[in-house]
Design a protein around this motif. Structure first.
Motif, PDB file in Angstrom:
ATOM      1  N   SER A 211       0.865  -1.177   0.000  1.00  0.00           N
ATOM      2  CA  SER A 211       0.000   0.000   0.000  1.00  0.00           C
ATOM      3  C   SER A 211       0.902   1.227   0.000  1.00  0.00           C
ATOM      4  O   SER A 211       1.869   1.296   0.758  1.00  0.00           O
ATOM      5  N   ALA A 212       0.619   2.211  -0.896  1.00  0.00           N
ATOM      6  CA  ALA A 212       1.439   3.414  -1.000  1.00  0.00           C
ATOM      7  C   ALA A 212       0.538   4.643  -0.990  1.00  0.00           C
ATOM      8  O   ALA A 212      -0.476   4.684  -1.696  1.00  0.00           O
ATOM      9  N   LYS A 213       0.892   5.643  -0.157  1.00  0.00           N
ATOM     10  CA  LYS A 213       0.145   6.890  -0.070  1.00  0.00           C
ATOM     11  C   LYS A 213       1.110   8.071  -0.181  1.00  0.00           C
ATOM     12  O   LYS A 213       2.280   7.977   0.193  1.00  0.00           O
ATOM     13  N   ASP A 214       0.570   9.228  -0.703  1.00  0.00           N
ATOM     14  CA  ASP A 214       1.392  10.421  -0.778  1.00  0.00           C
ATOM     15  C   ASP A 214       1.311  11.206   0.532  1.00  0.00           C
ATOM     16  O   ASP A 214       0.716  10.747   1.514  1.00  0.00           O
ATOM     17  N   HIS A 215       1.920  12.404   0.566  1.00  0.00           N
ATOM     18  CA  HIS A 215       1.982  13.151   1.827  1.00  0.00           C
ATOM     19  C   HIS A 215       0.621  13.652   2.282  1.00  0.00           C
ATOM     20  O   HIS A 215       0.444  13.998   3.444  1.00  0.00           O
ATOM     21  N   ASN A 216      -0.377  13.682   1.366  1.00  0.00           N
ATOM     22  CA  ASN A 216      -1.734  14.075   1.734  1.00  0.00           C
ATOM     23  C   ASN A 216      -2.598  12.893   2.161  1.00  0.00           C
ATOM     24  O   ASN A 216      -3.774  13.060   2.482  1.00  0.00           O
ATOM     25  N   GLY A 217      -2.026  11.694   2.169  1.00  0.00           N
ATOM     26  CA  GLY A 217      -2.800  10.502   2.520  1.00  0.00           C
ATOM     27  C   GLY A 217      -3.571   9.920   1.355  1.00  0.00           C
ATOM     28  O   GLY A 217      -4.349   8.986   1.537  1.00  0.00           O
ATOM     29  N   ARG A 218      -3.356  10.447   0.146  1.00  0.00           N
ATOM     30  CA  ARG A 218      -4.066   9.921  -1.031  1.00  0.00           C
ATOM     31  C   ARG A 218      -3.458   8.591  -1.438  1.00  0.00           C
ATOM     32  O   ARG A 218      -2.248   8.439  -1.494  1.00  0.00           O
ATOM     33  N   LYS A 238       6.789  13.279   0.529  1.00  0.00           N
ATOM     34  CA  LYS A 238       6.792  12.078   1.366  1.00  0.00           C
ATOM     35  C   LYS A 238       5.996  10.955   0.712  1.00  0.00           C
ATOM     36  O   LYS A 238       4.982  11.196   0.074  1.00  0.00           O
ATOM     37  N   ILE A 239       6.486   9.704   0.856  1.00  0.00           N
ATOM     38  CA  ILE A 239       5.789   8.493   0.429  1.00  0.00           C
ATOM     39  C   ILE A 239       5.654   7.580   1.649  1.00  0.00           C
ATOM     40  O   ILE A 239       6.635   7.274   2.332  1.00  0.00           O
ATOM     41  N   ASN A 240       4.408   7.151   1.952  1.00  0.00           N
ATOM     42  CA  ASN A 240       4.131   6.221   3.049  1.00  0.00           C
ATOM     43  C   ASN A 240       3.851   4.839   2.467  1.00  0.00           C
ATOM     44  O   ASN A 240       3.012   4.704   1.573  1.00  0.00           O
TER      45      ASN A 240
END
Length: 280
Positions: A211-218, A238-240
């Motif tokens: 699972s990958a999200k950007d800095h806005n949580g998208r 940022k990448i989560n």
């Protein structure tokens, strides 16, 4: 009238060890909480629906759809919360009449049994043969028309002119970038922009849910990478990441290979920013 203990007083004490032992669902729930994971985290990492995770933790295996599926869910959830699945599956089998026979697993392979049917390839062969016949007929008619008069020759020449002229060149130029986009090379990762964070996730040692999200949580991606597949994500800051099986994954962050010794089956939550990689 006799005085003494009644027959009921001489009954052996009931063995409550079976009642007091930790159930399969309770063991999975305790391991999840100890690992600091929520039900949503486990569902995202394993692709087991949230409702089924709740049901299994409550020792309700009916939503699984059968013993074969229940055993598979138990094995998947146990790996996600870092438990050995073998004792849990043995306990489940003992509580539900023993290990299921191999025959109930047949529905899992129905899709594979359908694949060998040759109806699809036969239709494809028929379509290809029809197309070849039409192309051959058109070609024969064009050459025959060229022998009879100049009218057909002019038409063939006019039809060939656009392919050799300037208007034909943009078509291959547009198609080449489209083919190269889905799978960026390692050199493209190495030349990642300095003002952004670039993360390449490769399933080098097996398949894994990521699972990958950007800095806005998208959400950028939420799915399964099969062995050999890779995905590249880019964001301004940022990448989560959540890795369902971190041991199967190789990471390249901002052009650098991450050398972390992830264990097979381990669930990892990572965050990477611009500059040097940082584990979140």
């Amino acid at each position: 009238m006799s005085i003494g203990n009644s027959p009921e007083d001489e009954r052996p004490f009931q063995d409550v060890s079976e009642e007091t032992r930790t159930s399969v669902g309770r063991a999975l729930q305790q391991a999840r909480i100890a690992a600091g994971l929520t039900v949503d985290d486990v569902s995202s990492a394993t692709r087991v629906r949230i409702a089924i995770v709740h049901a299994i933790e409550a020792d309700n295996f009916a939503p699984c759809g059968g013993d074969v599926y229940a055993r598979g869910h138990i094995r998947t959830l146990a790996k996600a919360v870092r438990l050995d699945p073998a004792p849990l599956i043995e306990r489940y089998d003992a509580d539900h009449g023993g290990r299921p026979a191999p025959t109930p697993a047949a529905p899992l392979f129905e899709a594979e049994r359908i694949r060998p049917e040759r109806r699809g390839p036969n239709w494809t062969a028929a379509m290809v043969a029809a197309i070849v016949a039409v192309v051959g007929f058109v070609g024969f008619t064009a050459f025959k028309g060229g022998d009879d008069g100049s009218g057909a020759t002019d038409q063939v020449a006019q039809g060939a002119t656009p392919t050799s002229g300037k208007s034909a060149s943009p078509t291959p130029k547009k198609s080449k970038p489209a083919d190269e986009k889905p799978e960026p090379s390692d050199s493209a990762i190495a030349a990642a922009p300095q003002d952004k964070v670039t993360v390449q996730v490769s399933a080098a040692n097996g398949r894994s849910w990521i699972s990958a999200k950007d800095h806005n949580g998208r959400m950028l991606f939420d799915g399964l990478l099969n062995k050999g597949d890779s995905k590249t994500f880019q964001d301004s800051s940022k990448i989560n990441l959540i890795l369902g099986d971190a041991g199967a994954i190789q990471l390249y962050v901002n052009g650098k290979k991450i050398e972390d010794d992830f264990q097979p089956g381990a669930v990892e939550r990572l965050t990477y920013t611009k500059g040097d990689p940082e584990v979140g």
